[in-house]
Design a protein around this motif. Structure first.
Motif, short mmCIF file in Angstrom:
data_model
loop_
_atom_site.label_atom_id
_atom_site.label_comp_id
_atom_site.label_asym_id
_atom_site.label_seq_id
_atom_site.Cartn_x
_atom_site.Cartn_y
_atom_site.Cartn_z
N UNK A 37 23.24 6.10 3.70
CA UNK A 37 23.14 4.69 3.28
C UNK A 37 24.14 3.81 4.02
N UNK A 38 25.31 4.33 4.27
CA UNK A 38 26.30 3.58 5.06
C UNK A 38 25.78 3.37 6.48
N UNK A 39 25.18 4.41 7.05
CA UNK A 39 24.63 4.29 8.39
C UNK A 39 23.46 3.31 8.44
N UNK A 40 22.61 3.32 7.40
CA UNK A 40 21.51 2.35 7.31
C UNK A 40 22.09 0.94 7.28
N UNK A 41 23.13 0.77 6.48
CA UNK A 41 23.77 -0.54 6.38
C UNK A 41 24.28 -1.01 7.75
N UNK A 63 0.81 -1.20 0.00
CA UNK A 63 0.00 0.00 0.00
C UNK A 63 0.85 1.26 0.00
N UNK A 64 2.07 1.18 0.48
CA UNK A 64 2.88 2.39 0.61
C UNK A 64 4.36 2.07 0.57
N UNK A 65 5.14 3.13 0.41
CA UNK A 65 6.59 2.98 0.51
C UNK A 65 6.96 2.38 1.87
N UNK A 66 6.29 2.86 2.89
CA UNK A 66 6.55 2.40 4.26
C UNK A 66 6.47 0.87 4.34
N UNK A 85 14.33 5.33 9.57
CA UNK A 85 15.18 5.79 8.47
C UNK A 85 15.55 7.25 8.61
N UNK A 86 14.56 8.10 8.80
CA UNK A 86 14.85 9.53 8.78
C UNK A 86 15.54 10.03 10.04
N UNK A 87 15.51 9.28 11.12
CA UNK A 87 16.36 9.60 12.27
C UNK A 87 17.82 9.41 11.87
N UNK A 88 18.09 8.34 11.14
CA UNK A 88 19.45 8.09 10.64
C UNK A 88 19.85 9.18 9.66
N UNK A 89 18.97 9.50 8.72
CA UNK A 89 19.28 10.51 7.71
C UNK A 89 19.55 11.86 8.39
N UNK A 90 18.71 12.24 9.31
CA UNK A 90 18.89 13.52 10.00
C UNK A 90 20.25 13.56 10.72
N UNK A 122 16.08 2.33 -3.68
CA UNK A 122 14.89 3.14 -3.42
C UNK A 122 15.15 4.17 -2.33
N UNK A 123 15.86 3.77 -1.30
CA UNK A 123 16.16 4.71 -0.22
C UNK A 123 17.05 5.84 -0.69
N UNK A 124 18.00 5.54 -1.56
CA UNK A 124 18.89 6.58 -2.08
C UNK A 124 18.09 7.67 -2.76
N UNK A 125 17.12 7.28 -3.58
CA UNK A 125 16.29 8.26 -4.27
C UNK A 125 15.42 9.04 -3.29
N UNK A 126 14.84 8.36 -2.32
CA UNK A 126 13.98 9.02 -1.34
C UNK A 126 14.79 10.01 -0.48
#
Length: 91
Positions: free
Chosen positions: A57-61, A3-6, A77-82, A30-34
């Motif tokens: 992406x390295x941190x996600x890994x 139903x969603x990206x999530x 995800x966005x806690x990591x990105x931030x 997909x995450x790289x683009x988002x």
């Protein structure tokens, strides 16, 4: 299907945690683009965006084992990105 990206990202991460490399590659693509879209919407099209995406992406890994599929994916995800973006901007 999803139903969603999530939901898709969560399912891909669970699959990746189980060792599915093709799902993991798809998730990272997909995450790289988002992440890139998210950062460009906040900072514009700056050269540092690519560095921030790579650092995230390295941190996600490195943190993928910490993802709990019973919790929402986007906040994780966005806690990591931030955090990675702040670190990169401080440099």
């Amino acid at each position: 299907m999803w139903e969603s990206d999530e939901e898709r990202w969560s399912a891909l991460m669970v699959s990746a945690q189980s060792g599915n490399e093709s799902d993991y590659r798809r998730l990272l693509a997909e995450l790289a683009e988002a992440i890139k879209g998210f950062l460009r919407s906040r900072f514009g099209d700056r050269p540092i965006i690519e560095d921030c995406v790579q650092e995230a992406l390295i941190a996600v890994h490195k943190a993928r084992h910490t993802y709990n599929p019973n919790r929402p994916f986007r906040p994780w995800l966005f806690a990591i990105v931030r955090n990675r973006t702040i670190d990169q901007l401080r440099r």
